[in-house]
Scaffold this motif. Sequence first.
Motif, PDB file in Angstrom:
ATOM      1  N   VAL A 195      48.850  16.645  71.203  1.00  0.00           N
ATOM      2  CA  VAL A 195      47.929  17.395  70.338  1.00  0.00           C
ATOM      3  C   VAL A 195      47.909  18.864  70.770  1.00  0.00           C
ATOM      4  N   TYR A 238      51.057  20.594  69.576  1.00  0.00           N
ATOM      5  CA  TYR A 238      51.043  20.892  68.142  1.00  0.00           C
ATOM      6  C   TYR A 238      50.175  22.117  67.849  1.00  0.00           C
ATOM      7  N   VAL A 275      52.975  15.703  64.069  1.00  0.00           N
ATOM      8  CA  VAL A 275      52.042  15.321  65.144  1.00  0.00           C
ATOM      9  C   VAL A 275      52.377  13.914  65.651  1.00  0.00           C
TER      10      VAL A 275
END
Length: 336
Positions: free
Chosen positions: A219, A222, A327
Amino acid sequence: MSKISLSRYLVEQQRDKGHIPADLRLLLEVVARACKSISHAVNKGALGGVLGSADSENVQGEVQKKLDIIANEVLLEANEWGGHLAAMASEEMDSIYLVPNRYPQGEYLLMFDPLDGSSNIDVNVSIGTIFSVLKKSEDSQGVTEQDFLQPGKQQVAAGYCVYGPQTTLVLTVGDGVAMFTLDREQGSFVLTQENVQVPADTKEFAINMSNMRHWDEPVRRYIDECLQGKEGPRGKDFNMRWIASMVADVHRILTRGGVFMYPWDKREPHKAGKLRLLYEANPMSWLIEQAGGAATNGKQRILDLQPSQLHERVSVVLGSKNEVERVTQYHAKAKA
């Protein structure tokens, strides 16, 4: 051009397309009426004495707002006597609510988050109601919690109502996504958009950046790449949005694209995420998929997840297809 009301839209879904049985149509009309009542209560705000906390907590230990409890009651009372339902479950209640014996029993199960984003109530920011409908299994005599533990792909209807500058009802019965706007003069929901589509690409992400230090590496990677903008690997500048009301964030994505993320974080490592699978993630994921988007928990499609408990939590990444896939790939690479 005559206005198409929600009732007419649902009748056509039933009659011409054979998508929904009469009982489901009537159930959805009742849910829409309940949302209309909640909308009126929300609109009155301080004038109706409905703002502020209720000095109680829900099953998740979250402080309940007065409107949370009012919305929950409205949905229970509106739906219990119609004969379409066997039972209901709500984010605000510990266990399931069986339709009382004095009313006829139906074959559907209704789940809802009566008022999503309730931290926004007192500051006059958009909030909403999320709902999901399942069929109870044929062979079950009485209804138990087990009947509700179906994967999201088995939903027969899902939607939400967002109480913002307009009150908008967004619905799918598995035939794409339609939006209806509440016409206050007429007192009815009118079709304002059909076949809603989420663009596959986007330059907007929605996430609570204050939790960055708690996120998992995929995460962070990204979001870091989004923040680097044109100069970074993505080659384009991104905007960030975060309303802290899932209904409002998802509504924006359905209207103009984007990606919404509420990932697992290490503050509560034993919990898979913050959002509820049955009341929030499943209905929203189905709506997004029906509009051409994607929804995963970072690893797999949310609608394939087998729930194991009523108030199960889950990580959520949903919205524009290409971003969600990116993702999800980052998670897969990190695991490999």
